[in-house]
Design a protein around this motif. Structure first.
Motif, PDB file in Angstrom:
ATOM      1  N   HIS A  96       0.843  -1.472   0.058  1.00  0.00           N
ATOM      2  CA  HIS A  96      -0.160   0.192   0.139  1.00  0.00           C
ATOM      3  C   HIS A  96       1.170   1.061  -0.013  1.00  0.00           C
ATOM      4  O   HIS A  96       0.650   2.451  -0.582  1.00  0.00           O
ATOM      5  N   GLY A  97       2.315   1.164   0.654  1.00  0.00           N
ATOM      6  CA  GLY A  97       3.230   2.305   0.724  1.00  0.00           C
ATOM      7  C   GLY A  97       3.499   2.492  -0.753  1.00  0.00           C
ATOM      8  O   GLY A  97       3.601   3.210  -1.321  1.00  0.00           O
ATOM      9  N   PHE A  98       4.159   1.614  -1.396  1.00  0.00           N
ATOM     10  CA  PHE A  98       4.283   1.774  -2.647  1.00  0.00           C
ATOM     11  C   PHE A  98       3.681   2.209  -3.829  1.00  0.00           C
ATOM     12  O   PHE A  98       3.292   3.210  -4.817  1.00  0.00           O
ATOM     13  N   SER A  99       1.990   1.676  -3.567  1.00  0.00           N
ATOM     14  CA  SER A  99       0.527   1.929  -4.006  1.00  0.00           C
ATOM     15  C   SER A  99       0.805   3.658  -3.927  1.00  0.00           C
ATOM     16  O   SER A  99       0.602   4.683  -5.036  1.00  0.00           O
ATOM     17  N   GLU A 100       1.242   4.663  -2.764  1.00  0.00           N
ATOM     18  CA  GLU A 100       0.744   5.921  -2.802  1.00  0.00           C
ATOM     19  C   GLU A 100       1.634   6.601  -3.417  1.00  0.00           C
ATOM     20  O   GLU A 100       1.900   7.419  -3.848  1.00  0.00           O
ATOM     21  N   ILE A 101       3.005   5.833  -3.024  1.00  0.00           N
ATOM     22  CA  ILE A 101       4.470   7.014  -3.851  1.00  0.00           C
ATOM     23  C   ILE A 101       3.620   6.558  -5.667  1.00  0.00           C
ATOM     24  O   ILE A 101       3.716   7.905  -6.265  1.00  0.00           O
ATOM     25  N   LEU A 102       3.160   5.243  -6.299  1.00  0.00           N
ATOM     26  CA  LEU A 102       3.219   5.162  -7.196  1.00  0.00           C
ATOM     27  C   LEU A 102       1.707   6.101  -7.992  1.00  0.00           C
ATOM     28  O   LEU A 102       1.717   6.759  -9.134  1.00  0.00           O
ATOM     29  N   TYR A 103       0.674   6.473  -7.136  1.00  0.00           N
ATOM     30  CA  TYR A 103      -0.433   6.955  -7.527  1.00  0.00           C
ATOM     31  C   TYR A 103      -0.346   8.976  -7.393  1.00  0.00           C
ATOM     32  O   TYR A 103      -0.752  10.168  -8.223  1.00  0.00           O
ATOM     33  N   ALA A 104       0.893   9.138  -6.930  1.00  0.00           N
ATOM     34  CA  ALA A 104       1.246  10.997  -6.572  1.00  0.00           C
ATOM     35  C   ALA A 104       1.718  10.655  -7.501  1.00  0.00           C
ATOM     36  O   ALA A 104       1.333  11.287  -8.316  1.00  0.00           O
ATOM     37  N   PHE A 105       3.081  10.453  -8.412  1.00  0.00           N
ATOM     38  CA  PHE A 105       3.447  10.813  -9.550  1.00  0.00           C
ATOM     39  C   PHE A 105       2.704  10.205 -10.021  1.00  0.00           C
ATOM     40  O   PHE A 105       2.329  10.781 -11.771  1.00  0.00           O
ATOM     41  N   SER A 106       1.882   9.747 -10.740  1.00  0.00           N
ATOM     42  CA  SER A 106       0.654   9.607 -11.783  1.00  0.00           C
ATOM     43  C   SER A 106       0.172   9.970 -11.629  1.00  0.00           C
ATOM     44  O   SER A 106      -0.599  10.878 -12.304  1.00  0.00           O
ATOM     45  N   SER A 107      -0.701  10.769 -10.984  1.00  0.00           N
ATOM     46  CA  SER A 107      -1.540  12.524 -10.381  1.00  0.00           C
ATOM     47  C   SER A 107      -0.085  13.431 -11.204  1.00  0.00           C
ATOM     48  O   SER A 107      -1.425  13.958 -12.008  1.00  0.00           O
ATOM     49  N   ALA A 108       0.606  13.633 -10.379  1.00  0.00           N
ATOM     50  CA  ALA A 108       1.143  15.329 -10.910  1.00  0.00           C
ATOM     51  C   ALA A 108       1.734  14.803 -12.563  1.00  0.00           C
ATOM     52  O   ALA A 108       1.206  15.577 -12.909  1.00  0.00           O
ATOM     53  N   ALA A 109       1.899  13.611 -12.894  1.00  0.00           N
ATOM     54  CA  ALA A 109       2.392  13.683 -14.358  1.00  0.00           C
ATOM     55  C   ALA A 109       1.541  13.995 -15.175  1.00  0.00           C
ATOM     56  O   ALA A 109       2.137  14.356 -16.245  1.00  0.00           O
ATOM     57  N   ASN A 110       0.473  12.881 -15.080  1.00  0.00           N
ATOM     58  CA  ASN A 110      -0.958  13.116 -15.858  1.00  0.00           C
ATOM     59  C   ASN A 110      -1.282  14.519 -15.423  1.00  0.00           C
ATOM     60  O   ASN A 110      -3.186  14.795 -15.971  1.00  0.00           O
ATOM     61  N   ASN A 111      -1.367  15.120 -14.699  1.00  0.00           N
ATOM     62  CA  ASN A 111      -1.445  16.318 -14.628  1.00  0.00           C
ATOM     63  C   ASN A 111      -3.432  16.400 -13.672  1.00  0.00           C
ATOM     64  O   ASN A 111      -4.507  16.966 -14.588  1.00  0.00           O
ATOM     65  N   ASN A 112      -3.109  15.124 -12.800  1.00  0.00           N
ATOM     66  CA  ASN A 112      -4.706  14.979 -12.311  1.00  0.00           C
ATOM     67  C   ASN A 112      -5.305  16.448 -10.463  1.00  0.00           C
ATOM     68  O   ASN A 112      -5.512  16.469 -10.484  1.00  0.00           O
TER      69      ASN A 112
END
Length: 593
Positions: free
Chosen positions: A484-500
């Motif tokens: 889940h901690g890995f998902s938190e980091i992956l989600y953050a960069f997915s959100s940032a790079a895709n401008n969500n």
């Protein structure tokens, strides 16, 4: 998935289609420079703004090449970044600051400035505790308009590239920006803000209110160190934040921005007071992206093309909405094994109510999560961090597909058209013909730019996630160990790079490391995609538009819709399969071990 959820989804799509169709006609008129019925009185304001910007009438009509357009766009957004940064740093000395809030820190100001200019609106701060009314209105809300207008302008440019017949110009950035804000965003935002005020959203400049509580509340203050124990405190009053909320909420939704006035975002009753306002906010998020599909069909002279793109978006959205909502309406295995009753409210027959507003329930929260992550908005009415592993993987995957399932205002359409170019290229290879789309040959230059536009965000997401998990500064912000901690980091960069801009909320991202890394991802995720799209538009505009013949692949029927959906899923899923396996997939399997 319950009957209530299916009905909500069906009504949402029907109302969306009915509202987006006429707006598509308006957007086409704005893009073509024609007069707008009912808003002719704004023509004088439009001319005054051109004069103030130094744009002459002949310059507006002549337009720009793609390089000049790109330079104007980048310079404008760079200046906007500096302005937003300066306002945050100096807000302690500026007016409209009744709570005497200090200036934001340098790294937080940098992150926020890039975030709002890039239409990401990632917030590593609590809005009501950090930003003055002037910062909220002048800096953040102002950029909500400008970043949304920038995305729509780029979509207009790409459509002109397909519609043009051997033209050198793709339009004038200053004219596009002015007309989009003046004739589209301002009127719609005014109407939607009035609706929100009618539902109970606040709009004022009052100082925060200290009100008496009905009952005394006891709460604990954690100790500063392990040697200092927690202390109990009692409170008879509560400080209620005020402010100009409805005006920011309106453009936050219509511009697919997502930055909330309050830290709780659209879960806060002052931002999203009622189930009707919740439904209206979901419609507002999708309204312009859907309408742009209709505008696309009108501008290229074949409305079926717009329906095809809209159809591909809708198919992926419906599948995602059903999957996410069904995952949240399923019983949580660990609680089920303990015999815990998961029927939290009368709104549900059971399911995962953790992190969800009881005012809306699972159906409306699941649909909202699908809408906001499909549309590059980032507004939330529940905590995605509390979703089930598969329920949380859905919003993450929607972002990783490139934010093209409706997507952001403008960015969703031009992102989907980039995938359409890829789709016809693949189809051309399969049948041994030079690929064409809307009468324009797709050649090596367009494919090089398409490859850059498609690959830039996965590179930013995966490289940023890898750096964060390798460094102590990145791992320090993780609240939950393991998958889940890995998902938190992956989600953050997915959100940032895709401008969500949405977040899992379990990651402490307001640190110099994350503020800097995520800002880099947001900036290049936005503009490293826009520049190749403008280059594609310039190249297409200069080409002759060919007539369709017996060997031309139709791009308006079910076969093309299927091909387009397949290409989007293929590219998106293949890029992220290993990272998704390390995060939500493992976490889901651990629930049943």
């Amino acid at each position: 998935m319950t009957t209530q959820s299916f009905l909500l989804l069906a009504v949402f799509l029907l109302v969306l289609g009915a509202a987006a169709w006429p707006l598509g006609g308006l957007l086409a008129r704005v893009a073509d420079g024609r007069n707008i019925p009912g808003l002719g009185w704004l023509a004088a304001v439009e001319k005054l703004l051109y004069r103030a910007a130094g744009v002459q009438t002949d310059e507006a009509q002549r337009g720009m090449g793609w390089k000049a357009y790109a330079i104007a766009l980048l310079v404008f957004n760079l200046v906007g970044t500096l302005f937003v940064y300066a306002v945050q740093r100096m807000q302690a000395w500026l007016p409209l600051n009744p709570q005497d809030l200090p200036g934001a820190s340098p790294d937080s100001s940098f992150n926020t400035a890039v975030s709002f200019v890039a239409n990401t609106n990632w917030q590593g701060y609590a809005g009501e505790q950090t930003m003055s009314y002037l910062s909220q209105m002048l800096a953040l809300t102002g950029q909500n308009f400008f970043s949304a207008a920038t995305g729509i302008a780029v979509a207009f440019v790409l459509i002109r590239g397909f519609a043009a017949r051997s033209a050198k110009s793709i339009g004038n950035f200053w004219v596009d920006l002015t007309r989009i804000v003046l004739y589209v965003l301002l009127p719609l935002s005014f109407l939607f803000a009035v609706f929100l005020v009618g539902q109970g959203a606040i709009q004022n400049f009052s100082a925060y209110k200290e009100v008496a509580l009905l009952e005394q509340v006891t709460y604990a203050i954690p100790g500063a160190t392990p040697e200092v124990p927690a202390q109990a405190r009692t409170a008879n009053t509560q400080l209620i934040a005020m402010g100009p909320v409805a005006s920011q909420e309106a453009i936050k939704m219509l511009g697919t921005n997502g930055g909330g006035f309050f830290n709780a975002n659209s879960a806060h009753p002052y931002e999203n007071p009622t189930p009707l306002s919740n439904f209206g906010e979901m419609l507002a998020i999708f309204l312009i992206p859907a309408a742009l599909c209709f505008a696309f069909g009108r501008m290229v002279g074949d409305r079926r093309q717009g329906w095809a793109v809209l159809g591909a978006m809708t198919v992926m959205f419906v599948v995602a909405a059903i999957g996410i909502t069904a995952a949240e309406q399923s019983a949580q295995p660990a609680l089920q094994a303990m015999g815990v009753d998961q029927s939290a409210t009368g709104l549900q027959a059971g399911g995962n109510m953790e992190g969800k507003e009881t005012r809306f329930g699972i159906a409306a929260t699941g649909l909202f999560a699908t809408v906001t992550t499909a549309a590059s908005c980032g507004a939330v009415n529940g905590m995605h961090d509390s979703f089930t592993p598969l329920g949380g993987a859905g919003p993450m995957l929607l972002m990783q597909l490139g934010e093209v399932v409706f997507g952001g205002v403008g960015s969703g359409l031009y992102g989907m058209l980039v995938f359409a170019i890829m789709a016809v290229f693949i189809a051309g290879l399969m049948i041994g013909r030079t690929p064409e789309y809307l009468g324009k040959k797709i050649q090596s230059y367009e494919m090089k730019m398409t490859s850059i536009a498609i690959l830039v965000t996965p590179t930013l997401v995966l490289a940023g996630t890898a750096i964060a998990v390798m460094l102590d500064a990145g791992r320090a912000g993780v609240a939950n160990p393991g998958a889940h901690g890995f998902s938190e980091i992956l989600y953050a960069f997915s959100s940032a790079a895709n401008n969500n801009g949405s977040a899992f909320a379990g990651l402490s991202a307001n640190t110099p490391f994350y503020n800097t890394m995520l800002a880099i991802a947001m900036w290049f995720g936005r503009f490293a995609m826009i520049v190749p799209v403008l280059a594609i538009a310039g190249s297409l505009a200069s080409k002759q538009r060919l007539q369709a013949n017996s060997g031309t692949m139709p791009t308006h029927g079910p076969m093309f819709v299927f091909l387009l959906v397949a290409v989007v899923l293929l590219v998106g899923v293949l890029n992220y399969v290993p990272s998704l396996a390390l995060g939500p997939v493992i976490e889901h399997l651990q629930l049943y071990k």
